[in-house]
Write a protein that holds these residues in place. Structure first.
Motif, mmCIF file in Angstrom:
data_model
loop_
_atom_site.group_PDB
_atom_site.id
_atom_site.type_symbol
_atom_site.label_atom_id
_atom_site.label_comp_id
_atom_site.label_asym_id
_atom_site.label_seq_id
_atom_site.Cartn_x
_atom_site.Cartn_y
_atom_site.Cartn_z
ATOM 1 N N UNK A 1 -32.018 -16.678 -56.959
ATOM 2 C CA UNK A 1 -33.002 -17.638 -56.958
ATOM 3 C C UNK A 1 -32.737 -19.061 -57.470
ATOM 4 N N UNK A 2 -31.570 -19.085 -57.669
ATOM 5 C CA UNK A 2 -31.182 -20.455 -58.437
ATOM 6 C C UNK A 2 -30.592 -21.692 -57.471
ATOM 7 N N UNK A 3 -30.795 -22.928 -57.984
ATOM 8 C CA UNK A 3 -30.393 -24.009 -57.130
ATOM 9 C C UNK A 3 -28.611 -23.806 -57.145
ATOM 10 N N UNK A 4 -28.135 -24.495 -56.126
ATOM 11 C CA UNK A 4 -26.627 -24.193 -55.974
ATOM 12 C C UNK A 4 -25.714 -24.523 -57.193
ATOM 13 N N UNK A 5 -26.286 -25.727 -57.586
ATOM 14 C CA UNK A 5 -25.315 -26.039 -58.627
ATOM 15 C C UNK A 5 -25.620 -25.275 -60.064
ATOM 16 N N UNK A 6 -26.555 -24.824 -60.588
ATOM 17 C CA UNK A 6 -27.015 -23.886 -61.549
ATOM 18 C C UNK A 6 -26.416 -22.533 -61.117
ATOM 19 N N UNK A 7 -26.394 -22.266 -59.917
ATOM 20 C CA UNK A 7 -26.067 -20.893 -59.532
ATOM 21 C C UNK A 7 -24.229 -20.867 -59.694
ATOM 22 N N UNK A 8 -23.595 -22.004 -59.497
ATOM 23 C CA UNK A 8 -22.421 -22.042 -59.803
ATOM 24 C C UNK A 8 -22.058 -21.983 -61.265
ATOM 25 N N UNK A 9 -22.811 -22.566 -61.993
ATOM 26 C CA UNK A 9 -22.791 -22.753 -63.535
ATOM 27 C C UNK A 9 -22.955 -21.375 -64.095
ATOM 28 N N UNK A 10 -23.735 -20.687 -63.518
ATOM 29 C CA UNK A 10 -24.154 -19.431 -64.093
ATOM 30 C C UNK A 10 -23.047 -18.253 -63.636
ATOM 31 N N UNK A 11 -22.274 -18.607 -62.559
ATOM 32 C CA UNK A 11 -21.284 -17.858 -62.177
ATOM 33 C C UNK A 11 -20.016 -18.134 -62.969
ATOM 34 N N UNK A 12 -19.887 -19.404 -63.645
ATOM 35 C CA UNK A 12 -18.779 -19.476 -64.313
ATOM 36 C C UNK A 12 -19.071 -18.959 -65.912
ATOM 37 N N UNK A 13 -20.196 -18.751 -66.179
ATOM 38 C CA UNK A 13 -20.987 -18.309 -67.560
ATOM 39 C C UNK A 13 -20.444 -16.857 -67.351
ATOM 40 N N UNK A 14 -20.667 -16.085 -66.420
ATOM 41 C CA UNK A 14 -20.685 -14.652 -66.230
ATOM 42 C C UNK A 14 -19.186 -14.239 -66.282
ATOM 43 N N UNK A 15 -18.287 -15.220 -65.403
ATOM 44 C CA UNK A 15 -16.925 -14.795 -65.519
ATOM 45 C C UNK A 15 -16.348 -14.957 -66.806
ATOM 46 N N UNK A 16 -16.829 -16.032 -67.787
ATOM 47 C CA UNK A 16 -16.237 -16.337 -68.766
ATOM 48 C C UNK A 16 -16.680 -15.296 -69.895
ATOM 49 N N UNK A 17 -17.747 -14.780 -69.618
ATOM 50 C CA UNK A 17 -18.250 -13.705 -70.697
ATOM 51 C C UNK A 17 -17.277 -12.326 -70.016
ATOM 52 N N UNK A 18 -17.229 -12.295 -68.975
ATOM 53 C CA UNK A 18 -16.487 -10.878 -68.521
ATOM 54 C C UNK A 18 -15.093 -10.984 -68.801
ATOM 55 N N UNK A 19 -14.572 -11.947 -68.833
ATOM 56 C CA UNK A 19 -13.115 -12.243 -69.288
ATOM 57 C C UNK A 19 -12.911 -11.728 -70.693
ATOM 58 N N UNK A 20 -14.084 -11.913 -71.575
ATOM 59 C CA UNK A 20 -14.125 -11.329 -73.033
ATOM 60 C C UNK A 20 -14.500 -9.949 -73.139
ATOM 61 N N UNK A 21 -15.427 -9.578 -72.467
ATOM 62 C CA UNK A 21 -15.967 -8.391 -72.575
ATOM 63 C C UNK A 21 -15.579 -6.949 -71.703
ATOM 64 N N UNK A 22 -15.116 -7.359 -70.538
ATOM 65 C CA UNK A 22 -14.679 -6.457 -69.528
ATOM 66 C C UNK A 22 -15.684 -5.095 -69.405
ATOM 67 N N UNK A 23 -16.728 -5.615 -68.984
ATOM 68 C CA UNK A 23 -17.667 -4.591 -68.574
ATOM 69 C C UNK A 23 -17.600 -4.278 -67.362
ATOM 70 N N UNK A 24 -18.224 -2.993 -67.089
ATOM 71 C CA UNK A 24 -18.320 -2.652 -65.573
ATOM 72 C C UNK A 24 -19.508 -3.337 -64.960
ATOM 73 N N UNK A 25 -19.264 -4.243 -64.159
ATOM 74 C CA UNK A 25 -20.448 -5.030 -63.662
ATOM 75 C C UNK A 25 -20.765 -4.696 -62.171
ATOM 76 N N UNK A 26 -21.702 -4.311 -61.785
ATOM 77 C CA UNK A 26 -22.277 -4.305 -60.269
ATOM 78 C C UNK A 26 -22.968 -5.338 -59.979
ATOM 79 N N UNK A 27 -22.663 -6.255 -59.216
ATOM 80 C CA UNK A 27 -23.194 -7.383 -58.610
ATOM 81 C C UNK A 27 -23.782 -7.467 -57.267
ATOM 82 N N UNK A 28 -25.036 -7.721 -57.161
ATOM 83 C CA UNK A 28 -25.799 -7.605 -55.744
ATOM 84 C C UNK A 28 -25.623 -9.229 -55.280
ATOM 85 N N UNK A 29 -25.356 -9.378 -54.203
ATOM 86 C CA UNK A 29 -25.289 -10.637 -53.404
ATOM 87 C C UNK A 29 -25.568 -10.763 -51.683
ATOM 88 N N UNK A 30 -26.203 -11.488 -51.441
ATOM 89 C CA UNK A 30 -26.227 -11.884 -50.024
ATOM 90 C C UNK A 30 -25.386 -13.076 -49.805
#
Lengths: 343, 295
Positions: free
Chosen positions: A195-224
């Motif tokens: 539901x986010x604008x493309x630029x903000x979406x790409x920002x959030x993806x970076x935030x997620x990857x960054x956090x994941x590099x630190x936490x290594x959670x089991x993430x299930x991500x749904x997308x179209x």
């Protein structure tokens, strides 16, 4: 905390009053249309088998109506399955009692929603502590932990704002902070950034990857969105009409689309960002006079950039142990980056 | 052969026996259980009497001050405080202070009873479609049946006095708070409820952290309506012996005193408007999260 993988096994979901009755028929090949037109039941998921790796991002991709949101809701059983199992740490989520399920949802999972689903009457900090409040964690401790994640997602200073005072991107940061504060091993993200604008979406993806590099959670991500799937997914499953039609790494899917449907999908993909050097390199390294060295995991885009910048046409590939393992030519790199003509 | 001009009625004697039978059954019930039921309502009577005495024995300036403070706390609006004080002063100046206090006591206690009974019922209705299907027609009956009809059994059972009056008021006034509690809970955004589920909220936690807070504006609208309907019943309550402004209106009707009627009627209106504006403003203030919207 060590992560665990999730095993989805032989999962069926048939919507309607007597779903169980039609599982056998669907197994024997009854089509979605036939089930709907002749029996008034809707096939949601058909024979899903996915092994979601521990500590990695599993992307489930599909267009609307493909059953991807239904699938993710089976992992914390917001939707009851018709048949099949969802195994986590050896327990079948589908067999849990009501109280076991509540405990499982409280401590093992956290979820981020497409429409954010924040509590509108609560401030950012009150939303963020919600999971801990449900668990019964003491207030002071809860708000300490929540503050950490509010800072981490970049909402420092907005603790006392209400959701509708924030933009969409900021609201979803609250959604992410709320899920992370729960400190659960499994993170379920249902079209979290769609539901986010493309630029903000790409920002959030970076935030997620960054956090994941630190936490290594089991993430299930749904997308179209295939680009999002390729950027985030360690493993991708593609769903159509409630069935998995292909699963594998992003590269595998781009290079070997299982059918015409997926071929159409991957046509527009920027291959330079998906395919890695290791996939197309030649086994024999050039002599050591070559001064460009790449890693097998580097993407083609990086390889092409390195070579063109130094006006070279050749590069060597050295693995992480320092051993020379192969070589790459610029022309092969470029041709692999170009989408092949459809036959 | 059917005679199409004559409705196939039950015979007169059967009808008379039916009415007599039901009436005498109810009278037997009253004789057997009347005292027990009266005893059951005794605490309510004591509370109402205590509250009336409290309001009447409080010196009027103190009472005005208390009301001014309550209006301020509820509405945070100076014009409303001034308006309430002026109208109360007028009511007192025109000799209706004591009756106004009686009516205020009755309405306050009736509203309290309606809230205590009505909100749990509303919640129950929201949780179960079956309960909703059963309770809705009962609420319809309570709201539409002429009040005099249920005054008869109430009077037979409990006689004339404050408690029967209070019950009559509550029967008429409780439906809105039940209905709007039910509606408010049912209208809560499904996405937010799903999020609460996903975080493992038990039904009880969901009710108190999500459903009730988000239903509050509707519940408040219900309480507001309940107060208005309770005020509309004070004249009917006066018929079975409840003192207050309603009784004065009744006297005015019986004796064709136009001015007395209007004065007491306007005093009821004044109370109604004060209650209404304060509860509405309070309900709005509870919604402060919906005020500022991101542009």
């Amino acid at each position: 905390m060590a992560s665990h993988g999730i095993e989805v096994k032989d999962l069926f979901k048939i919507f309607g009053p007597n779903g169980e009755k039609y599982v056998e028929a669907v197994k024997n090949g009854m089509s979605k249309t036939e089930l709907n037109e002749q029996h008034g039941h809707v096939l949601g998921l058909k024979d899903i088998n996915i092994s979601m790796p521990a500590g990695k991002i599993q992307v489930v991709m599909g267009l609307s109506g493909s059953g991807k949101s239904t699938l993710i809701r089976h992992i914390n059983r917001l939707i009851e399955p018709t048949a099949g199992a969802v195994l986590y740490e050896g327990d079948d989520v589908c067999q849990m009692s009501k109280s076991e399920l509540l405990e499982f949802r409280r401590h093992k999972t956290a979820m981020v929603f497409q429409k954010f689903a924040l509590l509108p009457h609560r401030t950012v900090i009150e939303n963020t502590v919600y999971g801990l409040e449900i668990q019964g964690v003491d207030k002071g401790e809860a708000s300490k932990r929540a503050r950490r994640w509010i800072d981490r997602v970049g909402l420092d200073g907005f603790e006392n704002h209400y959701p509708n005072q924030l933009s969409g991107g900021m609201q979803q940061r609250v959604g992410l902070a709320r899920a992370l504060t729960n400190d659960a091993d499994i993170l379920l993200m249902d079209e979290a950034f769609s539901a986010l604008d493309p630029l903000i979406r790409s920002d959030m993806q970076a935030v997620l990857l960054d956090i994941q590099a630190e936490l290594q959670k089991t993430i299930v991500f749904i997308t179209h969105d295939l680009d999002e799937a390729l950027r985030l997914g360690d493993q991708i499953a593609i769903l159509r009409d409630g069935e998995v039609i292909q699963q594998g790494s992003g590269q595998e899917i781009v290079l070997n689309p299982a059918d015409g449907y997926i071929t159409d999908f991957v046509k527009e993909v920027n291959r330079g960002r998906v395919i890695s050097v290791g996939t197309i390199m030649a086994d024999t390294p050039f002599d050591s006079s070559i001064n460009i060295e790449l890693l097998p995991d580097d993407k083609l885009e990086i390889a092409a950039k390195a070579m063109t910048e130094q006006e070279e046409t050749r590069a060597n590939v050295r693995d992480s142990t320092g051993k020379l393992v192969g070589s790459l030519r610029l022309k092969d790199t470029i041709s692999a980056m170009v989408t092949p003509e459809s036959p | 052969m059917w005679d199409w001009n004559e409705f196939p009625e039950i015979s007169r004697t059967d009808l008379r026996d039916l009415k007599k039978g039901l009436d005498s059954a109810f009278k037997d019930f009253t004789r057997a259980w009347g005292d027990t039921i009266e005893g059951f309502f005794n605490p309510l009577l004591k509370f109402l009497v205590w509250f009336e005495k409290l309001l009447i024995s409080t010196p009027w300036p103190v009472m005005m001050l208390i009301i001014a403070v309550l209006v301020w706390l509820g509405s945070r609006s100076w014009p409303l405080v001034v308006g309430a004080l002026v109208s109360l002063w007028l009511v007192g100046y025109l000799g209706m202070w004591e009756n106004t206090m009686y009516t205020l006591a009755l309405i306050s206690v009736a509203t309290l009873v309606c809230i205590i009974i009505g909100i749990p019922f509303g919640i129950w209705m929201a949780k179960s479609n079956r309960v909703q299907a059963i309770v809705t027609p009962i609420l319809d009956i309570m709201q539409t049946i002429p009040a005099f009809v249920y005054l008869i059994p109430i009077m037979l059972l409990l006689g004339i006095g404050k408690v029967p009056g209070l019950i009559a008021v509550c029967i008429y006034a409780i439906p809105p708070v039940v209905r709007l509690t039910n509606l408010g809970i049912r209208l809560v955004d499904k996405d937010v409820l799903e999020a609460a589920d996903a975080f493992g909220a038990s039904p009880h936690q969901k009710l108190w952290t999500v459903q009730m807070p988000l239903a509050l504006p509707n519940i408040f609208a219900g309480i507001n309506q309940t107060i208005m309907m309770a005020l509309a019943m004070v004249v009917v309550a006066a018929l079975i012996g409840v003192r207050g402004l309603g009784l004065e209106v009744l006297k005015a009707v019986n004796n064709q005193y136009i001015t007395l009627g209007f004065m007491n009627g306007m005093a009821i209106v004044a109370i109604a408007i004060i209650f209404d504006r304060v509860s509405q403003k309070y309900g709005k203030r509870l919604q402060k999260h919906s005020e500022v919207i991101h542009g």
